[in-house]
Design a protein around this motif. Structure first.
Motif, PDB file in Angstrom:
ATOM      1  N   THR A 135      34.647  -9.283 -39.426  1.00  0.00           N
ATOM      2  CA  THR A 135      33.582  -8.505 -40.049  1.00  0.00           C
ATOM      3  C   THR A 135      32.317  -9.352 -40.116  1.00  0.00           C
ATOM      4  OG1 THR A 135      34.681  -9.105 -42.124  1.00  0.00           O
ATOM      5  CG2 THR A 135      34.928  -6.842 -41.359  1.00  0.00           C
ATOM      6  N   VAL A 194      28.116 -10.313 -41.450  1.00  0.00           N
ATOM      7  CA  VAL A 194      27.363 -10.631 -42.665  1.00  0.00           C
ATOM      8  C   VAL A 194      25.907 -10.236 -42.460  1.00  0.00           C
ATOM      9  CG1 VAL A 194      26.582 -12.467 -44.199  1.00  0.00           C
ATOM     10  CG2 VAL A 194      28.915 -12.524 -43.268  1.00  0.00           C
ATOM     11  N   ASP A 195      25.392  -9.434 -43.372  1.00  0.00           N
ATOM     12  CA  ASP A 195      23.999  -9.017 -43.334  1.00  0.00           C
ATOM     13  C   ASP A 195      23.193 -10.010 -44.171  1.00  0.00           C
ATOM     14  OD1 ASP A 195      21.526  -7.717 -43.452  1.00  0.00           O
ATOM     15  OD2 ASP A 195      22.451  -5.733 -43.384  1.00  0.00           O
ATOM     16  N   ALA A 249      27.607   0.239 -45.389  1.00  0.00           N
ATOM     17  CA  ALA A 249      27.650  -1.027 -44.644  1.00  0.00           C
ATOM     18  C   ALA A 249      29.078  -1.543 -44.540  1.00  0.00           C
ATOM     19  CB  ALA A 249      26.752  -2.058 -45.319  1.00  0.00           C
ATOM     20  N   THR A 296      30.686  -4.653 -42.512  1.00  0.00           N
ATOM     21  CA  THR A 296      29.979  -5.738 -43.200  1.00  0.00           C
ATOM     22  C   THR A 296      30.831  -6.235 -44.360  1.00  0.00           C
ATOM     23  OG1 THR A 296      27.761  -4.985 -42.612  1.00  0.00           O
ATOM     24  CG2 THR A 296      27.957  -6.308 -44.605  1.00  0.00           C
ATOM     25  N   MET A 314      26.537  -9.547 -47.881  1.00  0.00           N
ATOM     26  CA  MET A 314      25.111  -9.360 -47.619  1.00  0.00           C
ATOM     27  C   MET A 314      24.273 -10.123 -48.638  1.00  0.00           C
ATOM     28  SD  MET A 314      24.313  -5.479 -49.048  1.00  0.00           S
ATOM     29  CE  MET A 314      25.085  -4.713 -47.643  1.00  0.00           C
ATOM     30  N   SER A 331      19.571  -6.751 -41.472  1.00  0.00           N
ATOM     31  CA  SER A 331      19.122  -5.382 -41.206  1.00  0.00           C
ATOM     32  C   SER A 331      17.675  -5.147 -41.599  1.00  0.00           C
ATOM     33  CB  SER A 331      19.982  -4.382 -42.006  1.00  0.00           C
ATOM     34  OG  SER A 331      21.297  -4.357 -41.544  1.00  0.00           O
ATOM     35  N   ASP A 342      24.098  -1.279 -40.191  1.00  0.00           N
ATOM     36  CA  ASP A 342      25.254  -1.520 -39.317  1.00  0.00           C
ATOM     37  C   ASP A 342      25.005  -2.836 -38.584  1.00  0.00           C
ATOM     38  OD1 ASP A 342      27.141  -1.618 -37.289  1.00  0.00           O
ATOM     39  OD2 ASP A 342      26.912   0.480 -36.707  1.00  0.00           O
ATOM     40  N   MET A 343      25.711  -3.879 -38.972  1.00  0.00           N
ATOM     41  CA  MET A 343      25.445  -5.190 -38.406  1.00  0.00           C
ATOM     42  C   MET A 343      25.956  -5.340 -36.974  1.00  0.00           C
ATOM     43  SD  MET A 343      23.460  -7.017 -40.111  1.00  0.00           S
ATOM     44  CE  MET A 343      23.736  -8.515 -39.188  1.00  0.00           C
TER      45      MET A 343
END
Length: 461
Positions: A116, A118-119, A171, A176, A179, A360, A374-375
């Protein structure tokens, strides 16, 4: 927040996002068309019709009797490996040991497992995601955009905390796991944004790690009352970092702004994350002042500079010298990949030991109608603006969204190996480069060994 603060630069939010909008449409087309051509053995990308029952991910209950929480994710292809393997997870960590008796079994039917993401830079408090369409007014300066922020804030009927939780939950469903949320702090809002995003963080704590930055979008010095709000947010422990914005180009008070921001960080033990849109010599003057204060206050490892539009135009020699200084001060950077001329030179910075995260930025706010939190899509955009063509270039874009952000937030990398946190998503596809291009539907998202989302929907709290 997003736009260039000096009029001479002539950069507009619209020009920054024009390419991103086109890519978003292309991505949707690619995703739909890829679904029709994938082979059953590899599983079709997003957009395909519902899988037959025999091809659906199936689950058997955990019968461990309340002891170690154990799950075996069978028939998984890490990073698109040709042969599927089983991932055994005990108490949230992938292990090479045999699964305990009675462990839950999830048959993943050959889906690709990817870490997964990371934002590293998002503004969930501003979002109109899920709200009725909002018509945006012309704006060309940070001051004008902030006026539009206030108008949209008052026009939206859904409370900020619900909008933020809706976006942050979305997210999660897209893969994600963490964040860094920049939240506007100004007299126009008081600390409503900090409180609202804090509430969303608590509601989603089972699925998402969140750092909160108190972001003075309206300026630290030019807007009276802001510094007191920043101080209060830090003093009460409601935030993890204090922000700043274009000390010269917007606040017109380089030393005063940075003294306030770094003083708050030093007094209350929080980190710093400053938006720096300034270009050329102006940006470099601000950046060097940030480096100096980081070293003077021994805040190494606690400072991030976001956007940093003054860096991409440097010569190789200038970039190498600056990167060495940033690495020595352990200052990290973030980029949102807005365009080919503004994206940071991630690879060169990493060679010097500078951590760079991908984010984002704003999502359907007053600044822009675009964005989706959406990363995986943001990694796609990064590859696009960098003109990626080779498999290793596409993979590097994904790594920027996954590993780069994890390092920046101080999280362990989820590399799908024994000892790694069991944080991964499952998609249909052939290989990692193809996934970055086609953006298949996230069929399952796993956090700490628990299934937190299925087919775009959150799965239980």
């Amino acid at each position: 927040m997003h736009a260039e603060s000096t009029a001479s630069a002539g950069l507009s939010r619209r020009s920054m996002l024009a390419g991103a909008a086109a890519v978003a449409g292309t991505a949707a087309t690619l995703s739909a068309s890829a679904a029709s051509g994938a082979q059953a053995a590899e599983a079709a990308p997003a957009g395909a019709v519902a899988a037959p029952a025999a091809d659906r991910i199936t689950e058997q209950p955990d019968r461990t009797g309340g002891h170690a929480r154990a799950t075996v994710f069978k028939n998984v292809r890490p990073y698109g490996a040709r042969r599927p393997v089983d991932l055994t997870v005990v108490d949230g960590v992938i292990t090479a040991d045999p699964a305990p008796r009675g462990a839950k079994v999830v048959d993943c039917k050959g889906r690709i497992a990817l870490p997964t993401l990371v934002d590293a830079h998002i503004h969930p408090d501003k979002t109109a995601w899920g709200e009725p369409w909002a018509t945006r007014n012309p704006a060309s300066s940070i001051a004008e955009y902030t006026e539009e922020d206030v108008k949209l804030y008052h026009a939206l009927r859904t409370p900020l905390k619900k909008r933020a939780e809706r976006l942050m939950g979305h997210a999660v469903t897209q893969g994600t796991r963490a964040m860094r949320a920049h939240v506007d702090v100004a007299p126009a809002y008081d600390l409503v944004g900090v409180e609202g995003v804090g509430s969303a963080r608590r509601a989603l704590r089972h699925a998402l790690d969140v750092e909160i930055v108190a972001f003075p979008q309206h300026g630290v010095v030019r807007t009276p009352g802001t510094k007191e709000l920043l101080e209060e947010a830090a003093r009460t422990g409601a935030i993890d970092r204090v922000g700043g914005i274009d000390p010269i180009g917007f606040d017109e008070a380089l030393d005063e702004q940075l003294d306030i921001v770094f003083g708050i960080a030093d007094r209350h033990g929080v980190g710093v994350d400053i938006h720096l849109h300034e270009r050329a010599a102006t940006g470099m003057e601000s950046l060097r002042a940030i480096i100096d204060r980081t070293n003077a206050l021994s805040l190494q490892g606690k400072v991030t500079v976001s956007h940093v539009f003054c860096v991409p135009g440097l010569s190789e020699r200038e970039l190498d010298r600056l990167a060495a200084e940033l690495a020595d001060a352990r200052i990290s950077l973030t980029t949102v990949a807005p365009s080919s001329d503004l994206v940071l030179p991630i690879d060169r910075l990493r060679e010097h030991g500078v951590e760079v995260g991908l984010g984002s930025d704003g999502v359907r706010d007053s600044w822009s109608p675009f964005g989706n939190a959406d990363m995986l899509h943001r990694s796609h955009l990064l590859a696009w603006v960098r003109d990626a063509r080779l498999d290793e270039e596409l993979e590097a874009a994904f790594r920027a969204g996954a590993d780069g952000g994890a390092r920046l937030l101080g999280l362990p990398e989820a590399d799908l190996k024994p000892g790694s946190p069991a944080d991964f998503l499952l998609v249909r596809g052939e290989c990692l480069p193809q996934v970055v291009v086609d953006l298949p539907r996230r069929e399952m998202v796993v956090r700490g060994g628990r299934i937190v989302a299925r087919d775009g929907e959150l799965a239980g709290h």
